[in-house]
Design a protein around this motif. Structure first.
Motif, PDB file in Angstrom:
ATOM      1  N   LEU A 207     -18.300  13.837  -8.203  1.00 20.90           N
ATOM      2  CA  LEU A 207     -17.849  14.676  -7.094  1.00 20.90           C
ATOM      3  C   LEU A 207     -16.326  14.712  -7.035  1.00 20.90           C
ATOM      4  O   LEU A 207     -15.730  15.773  -6.790  1.00 20.90           O
ATOM      5  CB  LEU A 207     -18.414  14.149  -5.776  1.00 20.90           C
ATOM      6  N   LEU A 211     -13.931  18.043  -7.117  1.00 23.92           N
ATOM      7  CA  LEU A 211     -12.988  18.349  -6.040  1.00 23.92           C
ATOM      8  C   LEU A 211     -11.561  18.458  -6.574  1.00 23.92           C
ATOM      9  O   LEU A 211     -10.811  19.372  -6.190  1.00 23.92           O
ATOM     10  CB  LEU A 211     -13.059  17.271  -4.955  1.00 23.92           C
ATOM     11  N   ALA A 227     -11.459  24.311   2.392  1.00 19.23           N
ATOM     12  CA  ALA A 227     -11.243  22.945   2.878  1.00 19.23           C
ATOM     13  C   ALA A 227     -11.411  22.807   4.394  1.00 19.23           C
ATOM     14  O   ALA A 227     -11.190  21.715   4.936  1.00 19.23           O
ATOM     15  CB  ALA A 227      -9.847  22.479   2.479  1.00 19.23           C
ATOM     16  N   ALA A 230     -13.666  19.962   5.563  1.00 22.07           N
ATOM     17  CA  ALA A 230     -13.405  18.660   4.943  1.00 22.07           C
ATOM     18  C   ALA A 230     -12.853  17.603   5.909  1.00 22.07           C
ATOM     19  O   ALA A 230     -13.229  16.431   5.807  1.00 22.07           O
ATOM     20  CB  ALA A 230     -12.455  18.838   3.759  1.00 22.07           C
ATOM     21  N   SER A 233     -15.461  15.238   7.396  1.00 21.34           N
ATOM     22  CA  SER A 233     -16.408  14.593   6.488  1.00 21.34           C
ATOM     23  C   SER A 233     -16.759  13.179   6.930  1.00 21.34           C
ATOM     24  O   SER A 233     -17.924  12.769   6.853  1.00 21.34           O
ATOM     25  CB  SER A 233     -15.844  14.572   5.068  1.00 21.34           C
ATOM     26  N   TYR A 339      -4.198  18.628  -0.084  1.00 23.47           N
ATOM     27  CA  TYR A 339      -5.621  18.719  -0.426  1.00 23.47           C
ATOM     28  C   TYR A 339      -6.107  17.542  -1.273  1.00 23.47           C
ATOM     29  O   TYR A 339      -7.281  17.178  -1.211  1.00 23.47           O
ATOM     30  CB  TYR A 339      -5.888  20.037  -1.149  1.00 23.47           C
ATOM     31  N   ALA A 343      -9.272  15.305  -0.390  1.00 22.60           N
ATOM     32  CA  ALA A 343     -10.403  15.107  -1.309  1.00 22.60           C
ATOM     33  C   ALA A 343     -10.777  13.641  -1.419  1.00 22.60           C
ATOM     34  O   ALA A 343     -11.962  13.286  -1.467  1.00 22.60           O
ATOM     35  CB  ALA A 343     -10.048  15.660  -2.687  1.00 22.60           C
TER      36      ALA A 343
END
Length: 395
Positions: A207, A211, A227, A230, A233, A339, A343
């Motif tokens: 994963l 990403l 995003a 995200a 999460s 980002y 991630a």
């Protein structure tokens, strides 16, 4: 107050020097405890004693902003209440490391982490191959698959070290060498499945590759829109974990199948909740799990999920606050267009639903970086906005 000290012709920030005087021995000792190298019990106390340097470093910081004061005071208060309830200083130790890392370049901390963790992993791996320490091998019931731990205390702990070492290496270097790290990641996924049968860490490592590739090659508004969810999460992973555990019923076909896929983790979590309950500031529970020996555990009761385990031992208040910290950090990352950090938070959040390494710095170094300096990951306009915000919050 003096802010720098001269060392071999270089000017070094005193707060940074003091932090690393605490962090390096703490990380080395913690990391060695995850291997099969014999370690004396008193080494835990030695590791925590070094944290006095991390606390001292706070008084050499140039400024304390509102965020620092709020996070530090809250964690120290929660940690003190956990200590009074359980005699466990784990949350206080975490708080001191987070405070010491304030304003320090996150890259320096991550690079130090990678150097120590990778060296000890390599040492443990080859030591287990030549018989200095055991390579514990477990046979999965039914399939007969042999799972190797390669000098670490358990195959999934070995796999977790591989996952996090890859995750933070790629975090620093994937942008410049995407295909190298993609290929390396795929090889590591195959290795973990073949030799340790560590499915969770293999899946989350894959994963991470996806990403990072998405971030590397999808730019602009498309990436920003992708995003949007995200930042939540960690909160979603926390809520899903609790919902599945609390409502688990062996008679429910779907939940029973899911529990089998998760090696009985839903059943164990539900049983622990019914037996111990959740206390505000933790409780003393003796968990019996696999590791350090291939002998079967008669009364296995280990709860793997980070969101559950640390709610049991450190209390519901602590885990809620930690989830809040991760969520706020993720929201900030989205605003900064950071980002890659976002991630990493997503991968850690998902992995922590099943694994128990969320707040252990010798696995997840991000656990102590909430107040560190991530300016190297900010786009120019985001740096300007952040500087403006900080200039109004210094005390």
């Amino acid at each position: 107050m003096k802010e720098y000290v001269s060392f071999r012709g270089r000017e070094i920030r005193i707060d940074e020097l003091l932090f690393f005087l605490a962090f390096v021995p703490y990380l080395i000792i913690g990391m060695l405890w995850t291997t099969m190298f014999p370690m004396p019990d008193f080494s835990h106390a030695i590791a925590k004693a070094f944290l006095i340097f991390s606390f001292a470093s706070v008084f050499f910081k140039k400024h304390w902003n509102i965020q620092f004061l709020a996070v530090s005071f809250s964690l120290l208060l929660i940690g003190s209440l956990v200590w009074l309830a359980t005699s466990d200083t784990g949350v206080i130790a975490l708080a001191l490391l987070i405070m010491g890392a304030y304003k320090i370049d996150a890259r320096k901390i991550i690079k130090t982490y990678l150097l120590i963790v990778l060296l000890i992993m390599i040492l443990a791996f080859f030591s287990s191959m030549i018989g200095i320490i055991p390579n514990l091998q477990y046979v999965r019931p039914g399939s007969g698959i042999v799972r190797n731990s390669f000098g670490i205390i358990y195959p999934t702990d070995f796999a977790a070290h591989v996952l996090f070492a890859y995750l933070f290496s790629a975090y620093l270097y994937f942008e410049k060498k995407p295909w190298l790290f993609s290929g390396l990641g795929v090889l590591l996924v195959a290795f973990l499945i073949k030799f340790s049968d560590a499915r969770l860490d293999a899946i989350t490592l894959f994963l991470a590759i996806l990403l990072f590739l998405l971030i590397r090659f999808l730019k602009g508004k498309a990436l920003h829109q992708a995003a949007q969810l995200a930042p939540f999460s960690t909160l979603l992973a926390f809520l899903v974990t609790y919902a599945l555990t609390i409502f688990y019923n062996a008679k429910n076909g779907f939940l029973h199948l899911l529990d089998n896929v998760l090696s009985g983790r839903l059943h164990l979590g539900k049983r622990a909740i019914e037996k111990y309950g959740l206390k505000p500031f933790g409780q003393v529970i003796k968990f019996f799990g696999n590791g350090r020996s291939t002998k079967s555990v008669l009364h296995y009761n280990f709860v793997d999920s980070s969101y559950l385990k640390f709610a049991f031992v450190f209390g519901l208040i602590f885990i809620l606050f930690f989830v809040l910290l991760m969520t706020l950090q993720a929201v900030t990352c989205l605003k900064r267009q950071d980002y890659y950090t976002l991630a990493v938070i997503v991968v850690i959040s998902i992995n922590s639903m099943i694994a128990h390494h969320l707040i252990e710095p010798y696995y997840n170094i991000f656990a102590i970086l909430f107040l560190a300096n991530f300016s190297f990951r900010q786009v120019p306009n985001a740096i300007e906005k952040q500087s403006a915000l900080e200039s109004h919050s210094h005390v």
